[in-house]
Design a protein around this motif. Structure first.
Motif, PDB file in Angstrom:
ATOM      1  N   ALA A 313       0.850  -1.189   0.000  1.00 13.03           N
ATOM      2  CA  ALA A 313       0.000   0.000   0.000  1.00 13.03           C
ATOM      3  C   ALA A 313       0.887   1.240   0.000  1.00 13.03           C
ATOM      4  O   ALA A 313       1.924   1.264   0.674  1.00 13.03           O
ATOM      5  CB  ALA A 313      -0.920   0.016   1.219  1.00 13.03           C
ATOM      6  N   ASP A 315       1.997   4.641   1.322  1.00 13.44           N
ATOM      7  CA  ASP A 315       1.848   5.117   2.695  1.00 13.44           C
ATOM      8  C   ASP A 315       1.084   6.434   2.764  1.00 13.44           C
ATOM      9  O   ASP A 315       0.931   7.137   1.765  1.00 13.44           O
ATOM     10  CB  ASP A 315       3.204   5.216   3.399  1.00 13.44           C
ATOM     11  CG  ASP A 315       4.113   6.299   2.833  1.00 13.44           C
ATOM     12  OD1 ASP A 315       3.681   7.069   1.930  1.00 13.44           O
ATOM     13  OD2 ASP A 315       5.264   6.400   3.280  1.00 13.44           O
ATOM     14  N   TYR A 322      -5.648   9.373   1.456  1.00  9.12           N
ATOM     15  CA  TYR A 322      -5.328   8.079   2.064  1.00  9.12           C
ATOM     16  C   TYR A 322      -6.622   7.358   2.424  1.00  9.12           C
ATOM     17  O   TYR A 322      -6.955   7.176   3.593  1.00  9.12           O
ATOM     18  CB  TYR A 322      -4.452   8.286   3.297  1.00  9.12           C
ATOM     19  CG  TYR A 322      -3.905   7.006   3.908  1.00  9.12           C
ATOM     20  CD1 TYR A 322      -3.078   6.157   3.186  1.00  9.12           C
ATOM     21  CD2 TYR A 322      -4.217   6.667   5.220  1.00  9.12           C
ATOM     22  CE1 TYR A 322      -2.568   4.995   3.751  1.00  9.12           C
ATOM     23  CE2 TYR A 322      -3.714   5.511   5.806  1.00  9.12           C
ATOM     24  CZ  TYR A 322      -2.889   4.676   5.059  1.00  9.12           C
ATOM     25  OH  TYR A 322      -2.389   3.519   5.627  1.00  9.12           O
ATOM     26  N   PRO A 325      -5.882   2.938   0.392  1.00  8.49           N
ATOM     27  CA  PRO A 325      -4.841   2.209   1.134  1.00  8.49           C
ATOM     28  C   PRO A 325      -5.213   1.979   2.598  1.00  8.49           C
ATOM     29  O   PRO A 325      -4.946   0.912   3.148  1.00  8.49           O
ATOM     30  CB  PRO A 325      -3.614   3.127   1.008  1.00  8.49           C
ATOM     31  CG  PRO A 325      -3.861   3.927  -0.219  1.00  8.49           C
ATOM     32  CD  PRO A 325      -5.339   4.160  -0.231  1.00  8.49           C
ATOM     33  N   ARG A 326      -5.840   2.973   3.222  1.00  2.36           N
ATOM     34  CA  ARG A 326      -6.236   2.810   4.629  1.00  2.36           C
ATOM     35  C   ARG A 326      -7.198   1.629   4.794  1.00  2.36           C
ATOM     36  O   ARG A 326      -7.058   0.818   5.720  1.00  2.36           O
ATOM     37  CB  ARG A 326      -6.913   4.074   5.151  1.00  2.36           C
ATOM     38  CG  ARG A 326      -7.439   3.910   6.579  1.00  2.36           C
ATOM     39  CD  ARG A 326      -8.324   5.041   7.026  1.00  2.36           C
ATOM     40  NE  ARG A 326      -7.553   6.250   7.340  1.00  2.36           N
ATOM     41  CZ  ARG A 326      -7.640   7.392   6.689  1.00  2.36           C
ATOM     42  NH1 ARG A 326      -8.485   7.490   5.666  1.00  2.36           N
ATOM     43  NH2 ARG A 326      -6.912   8.425   7.030  1.00  2.36           N
ATOM     44  N   VAL A 329      -5.308  -1.628   4.529  1.00  2.00           N
ATOM     45  CA  VAL A 329      -4.524  -1.886   5.746  1.00  2.00           C
ATOM     46  C   VAL A 329      -5.432  -2.357   6.869  1.00  2.00           C
ATOM     47  O   VAL A 329      -5.126  -3.321   7.588  1.00  2.00           O
ATOM     48  CB  VAL A 329      -3.741  -0.618   6.157  1.00  2.00           C
ATOM     49  CG1 VAL A 329      -3.128  -0.797   7.542  1.00  2.00           C
ATOM     50  CG2 VAL A 329      -2.641  -0.308   5.135  1.00  2.00           C
ATOM     51  N   LYS A 330      -6.590  -1.693   7.051  1.00  2.00           N
ATOM     52  CA  LYS A 330      -7.538  -2.077   8.089  1.00  2.00           C
ATOM     53  C   LYS A 330      -8.037  -3.513   7.886  1.00  2.00           C
ATOM     54  O   LYS A 330      -8.313  -4.238   8.842  1.00  2.00           O
ATOM     55  CB  LYS A 330      -8.732  -1.115   8.087  1.00  2.00           C
ATOM     56  CG  LYS A 330      -8.441   0.237   8.715  1.00  2.00           C
ATOM     57  CD  LYS A 330      -9.535   1.242   8.429  1.00  2.00           C
ATOM     58  CE  LYS A 330     -10.890   0.789   8.913  1.00  2.00           C
ATOM     59  NZ  LYS A 330     -11.934   1.817   8.655  1.00  2.00           N
ATOM     60  N   GLN A 332      -6.296  -5.893   6.774  1.00  2.00           N
ATOM     61  CA  GLN A 332      -5.131  -6.782   6.863  1.00  2.00           C
ATOM     62  C   GLN A 332      -4.836  -7.448   5.518  1.00  2.00           C
ATOM     63  O   GLN A 332      -4.476  -8.623   5.443  1.00  2.00           O
ATOM     64  CB  GLN A 332      -5.330  -7.832   7.960  1.00  2.00           C
ATOM     65  CG  GLN A 332      -5.472  -7.221   9.354  1.00  2.00           C
ATOM     66  CD  GLN A 332      -5.596  -8.265  10.451  1.00  2.00           C
ATOM     67  OE1 GLN A 332      -6.263  -9.283  10.289  1.00  2.00           O
ATOM     68  NE2 GLN A 332      -4.932  -8.010  11.572  1.00  2.00           N
ATOM     69  N   VAL A 334      -2.555  -6.016   3.480  1.00  2.03           N
ATOM     70  CA  VAL A 334      -1.293  -5.414   3.050  1.00  2.03           C
ATOM     71  C   VAL A 334      -0.111  -6.010   3.806  1.00  2.03           C
ATOM     72  O   VAL A 334      -0.123  -6.090   5.032  1.00  2.03           O
ATOM     73  CB  VAL A 334      -1.343  -3.880   3.281  1.00  2.03           C
ATOM     74  CG1 VAL A 334      -0.008  -3.237   2.947  1.00  2.03           C
ATOM     75  CG2 VAL A 334      -2.468  -3.257   2.455  1.00  2.03           C
ATOM     76  N   ARG A 336       2.981  -4.634   3.620  1.00  2.00           N
ATOM     77  CA  ARG A 336       3.638  -3.460   4.199  1.00  2.00           C
ATOM     78  C   ARG A 336       3.246  -2.221   3.400  1.00  2.00           C
ATOM     79  O   ARG A 336       2.865  -2.306   2.231  1.00  2.00           O
ATOM     80  CB  ARG A 336       5.157  -3.620   4.236  1.00  2.00           C
ATOM     81  CG  ARG A 336       5.824  -3.850   2.909  1.00  2.00           C
ATOM     82  CD  ARG A 336       7.343  -4.011   3.094  1.00  2.00           C
ATOM     83  NE  ARG A 336       7.988  -4.301   1.817  1.00  2.00           N
ATOM     84  CZ  ARG A 336       8.126  -5.505   1.302  1.00  2.00           C
ATOM     85  NH1 ARG A 336       7.671  -6.556   1.962  1.00  2.00           N
ATOM     86  NH2 ARG A 336       8.718  -5.687   0.133  1.00  2.00           N
ATOM     87  N   SER A 337       3.358  -1.067   4.044  1.00  2.00           N
ATOM     88  CA  SER A 337       3.116   0.218   3.403  1.00  2.00           C
ATOM     89  C   SER A 337       4.454   0.861   3.063  1.00  2.00           C
ATOM     90  O   SER A 337       5.388   0.841   3.876  1.00  2.00           O
ATOM     91  CB  SER A 337       2.319   1.140   4.331  1.00  2.00           C
ATOM     92  OG  SER A 337       1.028   0.617   4.581  1.00  2.00           O
TER      93      SER A 337
END
Length: 358
Positions: A313, A315, A322, A325-326, A329-330, A332, A334, A336-337
């Motif tokens: 993702a 950053d 954002y 990508p957020r 990430v939430k 799970q 990803v 890594r960012s």
């Protein structure tokens, strides 16, 4: 609720009236003024600076591109380009996006009143997305998850399909993505693995966008055609108004370009692309979700992650918005960012053999 102050700049009085009426239907948007050209706009903006500008391109005294460049150099402000859906309009609009505009909506040449019904929500969403954008000076060009309703046209996961050395990089982006993709693709060498890209963009604008990138990149960039093979040194951009899917042809990867239903309010949809990549490429793929508003792509990236793909993702610090990508990430989805500046190295490391589990 924060009120978004908007100024509409267009040489047509009818367009100014219609756009103002559309925007005024949103309780969180206030049109603080309109202007027939950038000179008049600047005079009004000195009294009250807008949060977002809705800007035409072709205007008297100062064109939209010149105004946009001046604005971004002196006082970066979120800009939504309102452009006609023509080949000429698309080319000029891509120049505006490169100069720093964050969104584009299509302006009808006829039937402006129907625009109130057909495209009002899209315009309001674009203004809200622009209001949330992190404005920077344009980057110089260097030399088990819930599924969206798209199963009907997803490729079938066939046994043994991962027996190939070919690799695929799938990228999804929206608001702010034109500048981010330009920064990324212009720094990739011809040995880059094949790329498939969804950028939320209206029909006809993607061809101009791809053509502009092709002229400044070492890799070849073009709008995808149904059946195109995914090969190193080539980036295929999803056409506006069509979904882009990865497909298998023996040991080769090809793309499908289909209309299909709208998914997550978008066609092309990042989720559709990512889900097809999960099914057809698995651990041979790298998925990258970049700047954009909403959650399109998050579920598809999760499927890629579960299929063994490396998933990245952009950053928060380097995103214009954002949002996408957020959400990934939430969820799970990803591994890594990473920053926008680091993405080219990540792609090349993946191409040289470093996958998620390496």
């Amino acid at each position: 609720m924060k009120t978004i102050r908007v100024m509409v700049v267009d040489d047509s009085a009818t367009v100014r009236q219609v756009l103002s009426e559309v925007l005024s239907t949103a309780p969180d948007i206030r049109v603080i003024g309109t202007a027939a050209d950038p000179i008049f706009a600047l005079q009004k903006m000195e009294r009250e600076w807008p949060d977002v500008l809705v800007l035409d391109i072709e205007m008297p005294r100062m064109d939209g591109i010149t105004f946009l460049k001046k604005l971004m150099a002196e006082h970066p402000t979120p800009v939504v380009i309102c452009s006609t859906l023509t080949e000429k309009g698309a080319r000029v609009t891509m120049q505006a996006m490169a100069a720093g505009a964050v969104e584009v909506v299509t302006k009808p040449t006829v039937g402006l009143k129907q625009f109130l019904v057909d495209a009002g929500e899209a315009l309001i969403r674009s203004v809200r997305a622009a209001a949330n954008a992190r404005m920077r000076k344009p980057i110089p060009v260097p030399g088990g998850t819930p599924k969206p309703p798209s199963d009907a046209f997803m490729p079938v996961n066939e046994p043994g399909m991962y027996k190939t050395t070919d690799k695929v990089v799938a990228i999804g982006t929206s608001t702010g993505g034109t500048q981010a993709l330009e920064s990324l693709l212009t720094r990739l060498p011809r040995t880059t693995p094949g790329l498939v890209v969804v950028q939320h963009m209206p029909e006809k604008f993607t061809a101009a966008f791809a053509a502009r990138l092709n002229g400044i990149c070492a890799i070849e960039v073009r709008e995808a055609r149904d059946g195109d093979r995914v090969i190193p040194g080539l980036a295929l951009i999803a056409p506006g108004g069509f979904h882009l899917l990865l497909q298998r042809s023996g040991a080769q990867y090809r793309v499908g370009v289909i209309q299909g239903p709208v998914v997550n309010r978008h066609r092309p949809s990042v989720d559709v692309l990512f889900r097809s990549v999960a099914r057809c490429a698995g651990g041979n793929a790298l998925g990258i979700i970049m700047t954009g508003m909403g959650d399109d792509g998050a579920r598809g990236l999760k499927e890629m992650h579960e299929a063994g793909a490396l998933t990245l993702a952009q950053d928060e610090a380097s995103c214009v918005v954002y949002g996408m990508p957020r959400e990934a990430v939430k969820m799970q989805a990803v591994d890594r960012s990473v920053s926008l500046q680091a993405l080219p190295d990540e792609i090349m490391e993946f191409g040289y053999g470093r996958g998620r589990r390496a």
